[in-house]
Each structure stands twice: as structure tokens, then as C-alpha cells.
Design a protein around this motif. Structure first.
Motif: not given
Ligand SMILES: Cc1cc2nc3c(=O)[nH]c(=O)nc-3n(C[C@H](O)[C@H](O)[C@H](O)COP(=O)(O)OP(=O)(O)OC[C@H]3O[C@@H](n4cnc5c(N)ncnc54)[C@H](O)[C@@H]3O)c2cc1C
Ligand SMILES: *[C@@H]1O[C@H](CO)[C@@H](O)[C@H](O)[C@H]1NC(C)=O
Ligand SMILES: *[C@@H]1O[C@H](CO)[C@@H](O)[C@H](O)[C@H]1NC(C)=O
Ligand SMILES: *[C@@H]1O[C@H](CO)[C@@H](O)[C@H](O)[C@H]1NC(C)=O
Length: 635
Positions: A312-316, A622-628
Motif C-alpha cells: 500500500e501507499v499511505i498518504v499522511t 486497521i491496516i494490520k487487520e486488513d493484512w492479518k
């Protein structure tokens, strides 16, 4: 500190010292330019012993699991939490450089705006506000440095109201109610607060939150006066936000606790994280066919580089740059992008909404005793204050003078929730004259005609001021690109005080009345505290202290408190303003999320750095959950 920096720093202090004697004689524009120049050159000098030497080792076309764009509070937390998984690699790209240690000094926070750590944006001139500001424009500073705006902010720590989050969830964003986000606030917090509702705070997190070690007598008197006026003495981050409290700051041992210090420094030697400064992302790479984000194009020291993301790319990139970067990458309002000749990948309402917190700096009270900050120069040039600061104490630990917060609900509020504030009043143990017009005057773009009339006569006198902050503005603005050139600043239309029922103005005026009511109480009257009643230039035709007078003042001088939200708004698919879904995914694009205060759907009863950290924590989960599925295989 190396010798060159040391000498520059000392010369700065000597200079500020000389200000205390010459302040009344030398024109502040020259003084100001010189101070700004000195600060700028000190802060931009190259680092002899950088904390992040890895920045210089660029790997061409490197591939990582995640690329995080922007190292402000949200990006710093995400980089930290994702690399807790040893098998995940993260590239954190930050446009700015490592901060100089001077940025640790809380009292100097206002001056950070005049260094290279600020993107330096301004609002577009508009009719309804800032009529008296220089050029009709407001400053919209934003951090361009490792740590983002947490390096240049005022360190005020406010979590926000339960109602803010419950309504956020109720708008169709499951997972964002107060009970669901509160554990994340606790997770990052390491609290050291004397008046604290214990069950609302936590010790041991990465981010230190503490009392300001120094309080002026004016602040103590004000807290008392507010209680005399009927405001409860509370912990505004505790059970009840309404009431009066001393400010809580993101301070560690009396110095600034930035997101760099809290979240990046402890992990900078992790093998799976690459923290790279001076790296400005110009574009997110998105496959137009599959609509999957697969990397970024960035420039560093004038050269173009590419980096790729497996996952993923995460824009912060902050509330002002995140929408800019999306639009430059082809994600935004179709017509607007077409007008600028940017190929459209996804038509989304990026930047069409921008709420911000406004404040009015002109409510000043004259005191008859030495109970507030007399002048900045004296504070900064007194050697004993430095010794105290080395020990984490003394006036230099003050958050630029911000001392007390009062949350009120004015009688203009029609909100069904009785405990929901509509105004914050923050008390400062000084005013625009405290630094002789060198820094705060410029922060609010106050021209000499106005300064010379109102503040110059107050120089060297004891004053305090209260700035009302409109917490739930009805007026909303928007952002547009100027061109497809990533180096052109976007255009910011703040649209302050433009709501058709004029509720924003009425709420401000009700707050100004409350400020006067608090001041009228014995604790303040002991010091003969009186409202400075010099009519504001441009408003002389209105009778002083009438509602019409204050409306004129608000439309003449107003400033942003830099809490722009909803520029990449979160919402369900049915929300015509939504850019990301409740799991922070950009609608219609795979492998791309936005996080940071830009996703907050409506203004919150807070200064936004607290929410920015919370969003970082929640995003990482959320990201950890989505890639769990993958994490499970690795374990
Ligand atoms: C002057 C000022 C005073 C403030 N005072 C307070 C306060 O007292 N209390 C409070 O709670 N809040 C305050 N705030 C607001 C608070 O600091 C911000 O809301 C918070 O920092 C937002 O966090 P963020 O991670 O969303 O974005 P940011 O902090 O804006 O971080 C974004 C980062 O992304 C980087 N970036 C942007 N574009 C790119 C790109 N194209 N490529 C690479 N990197 C990029 C930026 O340089 C920056 O480092 C203040 C803000 C300012 C500007
Ligand atoms: C609010 O209170 C003020 C006095 O403090 C009064 O003049 C005004 O009419 C009140 N407004 C409303 C809407 O009740
Ligand atoms: C300040 O004013 C108050 C109220 O008028 C008075 O009681 C007090 O003595 C004054 N203090 C000084 C130092 O003049
Ligand atoms: C995780 O990393 C270890 C060592 O670096 C490696 O042996 C293992 O195969 C990796 N697991 C996965 C699922 O990538």
C-alpha cells in the motif's frame, strides 16, 4: 550543538536581549526581518551529526511493503506501528529535514512559522474576513519538517468531545465512536497532569502530555475568575470538557515532544524502516487500468527517484498537502483536473470541503501589576530563565504564552447535546505587543496601521488576552490546485464567517461577552484588569463594544488556528463529499489510503494534534487487520 550553531544561537539571544532595551525605538519591521533571518539560518544549517543518516543512502527503485508519505503525527505513528511486524518493510518519505534543537524551546513556538519548517501557505483574499489583514490574506502555516506540524505547533493537547466522535461514527463511519477511539488515545499517552481525571489518562505511552511547568500569576487569577463566573475547574481531557482548566501540553521535561521525538527516534534503527528526509513526493503512481497504487515519484535534492510499494501507499501529508497530492495524481473533481490538464484516474470530491478553526486576537486586558509576561525579549535574555529551562522549568517552557483553556456553551448554541461546547476561550499571559510586534503581529498579518494604534501603546505594559476559538464553524471553505505543477502552492479559500444565518459571528460575539464577564470578577479586578478600548482601525464608526462593533472586528482581523479538516473527508459511499471510506481507503483505488486530520468529517472540539495521533494508531490497527491473513502466516 556544534560551534557554528552555538555562536548563532548566542548571537540570537544577545540580539533578543538588545530588543528589550531598544524595542521601543527600532522599527519592528526591520527587527522582525532580522530575527526571522537569524532564526531561519540557524534552523536550516546542515546537521553535523544527523539522527537519520540513512536519509542520504538512496536506493534507486527500491521496493517496500508500505510507503508512507509525510512524517507528521499520523505518518510517524503509522511507520512506528507497522514496523512492529518484523517482516514488513516501510519507507517513510518526508519532504522536510530533521529539526534543529531550538524547535524544542516551547516559548519560541510562534517563531517556527518563519523558518523553512513551514510550507508558507496563505489564504486567498475574500470579502467576509481579514479585511484589515496585510494583503487581505491569512497565514496558513503547515509543518514541512521531520515531525510535520508537531515541530511548529503550540503543543496544546486536547482530545476532543465524546460527541465529536459519536457523530463521526453516526454519519456512517463504523469504528470511530468515542468508545472505539478512546483506547487509541490512551495507548499513545504518557500523562503527567496534576488536575486529572485518572481514568481518562494513561502512563507509559510514546507521547508525553504534561502540565506546563510555569504559570503566570495572571493565569492563576484567570482560573479563579472563571470559577467565580460559574465555570467548573475541570480536566478538559477528562469526564467533562465544559469548564476551565490549565492547558495540557505535548511536553517532555519542559521541552517540545514532537512526533519525531515520540515515535520515530525510538525506532530509527529498526532494520525494516527507512526514514528518508528531504524527499518530496510529486505523484502517486497508479495503474490507470487496474486502478492500483503501486509506488511514488519523488524528488530529492533536485533529482527524481521512484519507489515501489508491494502492499500500500499511505498518504499522511497533512490537511493541506494530502488533497494536493491526490489531485496531482489524478484523483479529484473531474472538471477541475481536466481544466488543469491532469489525466483523471478517479473522480472524487477531494478538497471541496475544508473546515477550519478561526480565532480573534484583539481582546486585550490591561493589568496594573506585574503578573503576566512583560515582554518576550526580557524573558529570553534573562540567563536564570535558561538555567531553569535546562532543568525543564521556568517561563521558557510556556506554550508561546497559552496558559488556560475554557470550554463554554453560549446561549447561541442550538445543539441538542447540553454538554457540547460551542466555543473555546484560550487565555494568553500577554498579547501581540509582548514581542514588540516582531512575531505574533506577523502570525496574524496585522499591518502597522492597526498595530501602531492598538498594540504599540501597550508595549512594555502588563496585559493578558483571551482568544475565542470557534469550535464548530458552520462556514466551510475549499481547496483548488493552481496548476498541475507540484511546486505551485494550492489556493485556499477559507470562507470564514460566511454561513447564511451568521451563526458563526453570533457565537463569536457571545463568547466575547463571556470573556468580559469572566474578567469582571474579583480575582481579575484585584489587578484592575480593564478591556483595552481603543477602537480597531476600520471599525471606528461603530460604537465600541456593541455587537456591530465586534462583528466589524471579526471581519477585519481574524486568524486560522491551523486545524483544517475534511479536505479528504471520510464518509460512507452515499456521502457526496466522501473521499475515503471508514477504513481510510480512497474510493475506487486499490492499495491507497489517506490518514491524518484531513479525513475528519467535521470540526472537532479540539486542537487537532491529539486526533492526528489517534488516527495514526487506529489506521495502523486497521491496516494490520486488513493484512492479518499474512501476519498469521508469518507467526
Ligand atoms: C502553527 C501551527 C500551530 C498548531 N498548534 C497546535 C496546537 O497547539 N495543538 C494542536 O493540537 N494542534 C496544533 N496544530 C495542528 C496540528 O499540529 C496538526 O493538526 C497535526 O500536526 C496534523 O498532523 P498530520 O500528521 O495530519 O499532518 P502534518 O503534521 O501536517 O504532517 C504532514 C507531513 O507531510 C509532509 N508532506 C507534505 N507533503 C508532502 C509530500 N508531497 N512529500 C513528502 N512529504 C510531504 C509535511 O512536510 C509534513 O511533515 C498546529 C498547527 C500549526 C501549523
Ligand atoms: C444571550 O445572552 C445575552 C446576554 O448575555 C442576551 O443579550 C441575548 O439576547 C441572549 N441570546 C439568546 C439567543 O438568548
Ligand atoms: C490595582 O487595582 C486594584 C483595583 O482598583 C487595586 O485594588 C490595587 O491596589 C491596584 N494595584 C496596584 C499595584 O496598583
Ligand atoms: C519473514 O522473515 C523471515 C526472516 O527475515 C523469513 O525467513 C520468512 O520467510 C519471512 N516470512 C514471510 C511470510 O515473509
Amino acid at each position: 550543538m556544534d560551534i557554528v550553531k552555538g555562536i548563532r544561537f548566542i548571537s540570537l539571544i544577545c540580539f533578543l536581549h538588545s530588543l528589550s532595551t531598544t524595542g521601543g525605538h527600532v522599527h519592528y519591521d526591520y527587527v522582525g526581518d532580522f530575527v526571522h533571518y537569524l532564526l531561519k539560518s540557524v534552523m536550516s544549517s546542515p546537521k553535523i551529526n544527523p539522527l537519520y543518516p540513512q536519509s542520504e543512502r538512496i536506493v534507486e527503485k527500491s521496493t517496500h511493503d508500505f510507503i508512507v508519505v509525510g512524517a507528521g503525527p499520523t505518518g510517524s505513528v503509522i511507520a512506528n506501528r507497522l514496523t512492529e511486524i518484523p517482516n514488513w518493510s516501510v519507507l517513510l518519505l518526508e519532504s522536510g529535514e530533521e529539526a534543529h534543537i531550538i524547535s524544542d524551546v516551547p516559548f519560541l513556538c510562534g517563531a517556527m512559522e518563519f523558518t523553512d519548517y513551514n510550507w508558507g501557505y496563505k489564504s486567498e483574499p475574500q470579502q467576509g474576513f481579514c479585511r484589515g489583514c496585510t494583503g487581505g490574506r491569512m497565514e496558513l502555516p503547515s509543518g514541512n519538517v521531520l515531525g510535520g506540524s508537531s515541530i511548529i505547533n503550540y503543543m496544546i493537547y486536547v482530545r476532543g468531545n465524546r460527541v465529536d466522535y459519536d457523530r463521526w461514527a453516526a454519519k456512517g463511519n463504523p469504528g470511530w465512536s468515542f468508545d472505539e477511539v478512546f483506547p487509541y488515545f490512551l495507548k499513545f499517552e504518557d500523562a503527567h497532569i496534576s488536575r486529572s481525571d485518572e481514568e481518562y489518562h494513561h502512563k507509559g505511552g510514546f507521547l508525553t502530555v504534561s502540565d506546563v511547568p510555569y504559570r503566570t500569576k495572571a493565569a492563576k487569577a484567570y482560573v479563579k475568575a472563571a470559577q467565580e463566573a460559574g465555570h467548573a475547574y475541570t480536566d478538559y481531557n477528562g469526564a467533562q470538557q465544559l469548564g476551565v482548566s490549565y492547558v495540557q501540553g505535548t511536553l517532555r521535561d519542559g521541552g517540545r515532544c514532537s512526533s519525531e521525538k515520540a515515535f520515530l527516534r525510538p525506532i530509527r534503527n529498526r532494520r525494516n524502516v527507512k526514514i528518508q528526509t528531504g524527499s518530496r513526493v510529486e505523484k502517486i503512481l497508479i495503474d490507470p487500468q487496474t486502478k492500483r497504487a503501486y509506488g511514488v515519484k519523488y524528488s530529492r535534492r533536485g533529482r527524481i527517484h521512484y519507489a515501489f510499494a508491494r502492499k500500500e501507499v499511505i498518504v499522511t501529508a497533512g490537511p493541506l498537502n494530502s488533497p494536493q497530492l491526490l489531485m496531482l495524481s489524478g484523483i479529484g473533481p473531474q472538471e477541475h483536473l481536466q481544466d488543469l490538464d491532469i489525466p483523471v484516474i478517479q473522480n472524487l470530491p477531494v478538497g471541496i470541503t475544508m473546515y477550519d478553526h478561526a480565532t480573534y486576537p484583539g481582546i486585550v486586558f490591561r493589568l496594573n501589576d506585574s503578573i503576566s509576561f512583560n515582554d518576550l525579549a526580557t524573558s529570553l535574555s534573562n540567563p536564570s530563565f535558561y538555567l531553569e529551562y535546562m532543568g525543564g522549568k521556568g517561563p521558557i517552557t510556556s506554550l508561546g504564552g497559552v496558559e488556560v483553556m475554557t470550554y463554554i456553551r453560549t446561549n447561541v448554541s442550538m445543539d441538542p447535546e447540553p454538554s457540547y461546547p460551542d466555543m473555546e476561550l484560550f487565555m494568553i499571559g500577554g498579547s501581540i505587543n509582548t514581542d514588540f510586534g516582531v512575531i505574533y503581529r506577523k502570525i496574524f498579518n496585522i499591518p502597522s496601521e492597526i498595530y501602531d494604534k492598538i498594540w504599540r501603546p501597550l508595549e512594555g505594559q502588563y496585559v493578558y488576552s483571551v482568544l475565542p476559538m470557534l469550535v464548530h464553524p458552520k462556514s466551510k471553505g475549499y481547496i483548488k490546485l493552481k496548476s498541475k505543477n507540484p511546486y505551485d502552492a494550492p489556493k485556499f479559500f477559507a470562507n470564514y464567517l460566511s454561513d447564511p444565518d451568521n451563526i458563526d459571528v453570533k457565537t463569536f460575539i457571545a463568547a466575547i461577552r463571556e470573556v468580559q464577564k469572566i474578567n469582571a470578577n474579583p480575582a481579575m479586578q484585584k489587578y484592575g484588569s480593564t478591556l483595552v478600548d481603543t477602537p480597531l482601525p476600520g471599525c471606528e464608526n461603530e460604537m465600541f463594544n456593541t455587537d456591530r462593533y465586534w462583528e466589524c472586528c471579526l471581519r477585519t482581523l481574524i486568524g486560522s488556528l491551523y486545524h483544517q479538516v475534511a479536505t479528504c473527508k471520510m464518509g460512507p459511499k452515499s456521502d457526496p463529499e466522501a473521499v475515503v471510506d471508514p477504513r481510510l481507503k480512497v474510493y475506487g483505488i486499490k492499495g491507497l489510503r489517506v490518514a491524518g486530520i484531513s479525513v475528519i468529517p467535521h470540526p472537532v472540539t479540539a486542537h487537532t494534534v491529539g486526533p492526528a495521533y489517534m488516527i495514526g494508531e487506529k489506521a495502523a490497527d486497521i491496516i494490520k487487520e486488513d493484512w492479518k491473513h499474512e501476519i498469521r502466516i508469518m507467526n
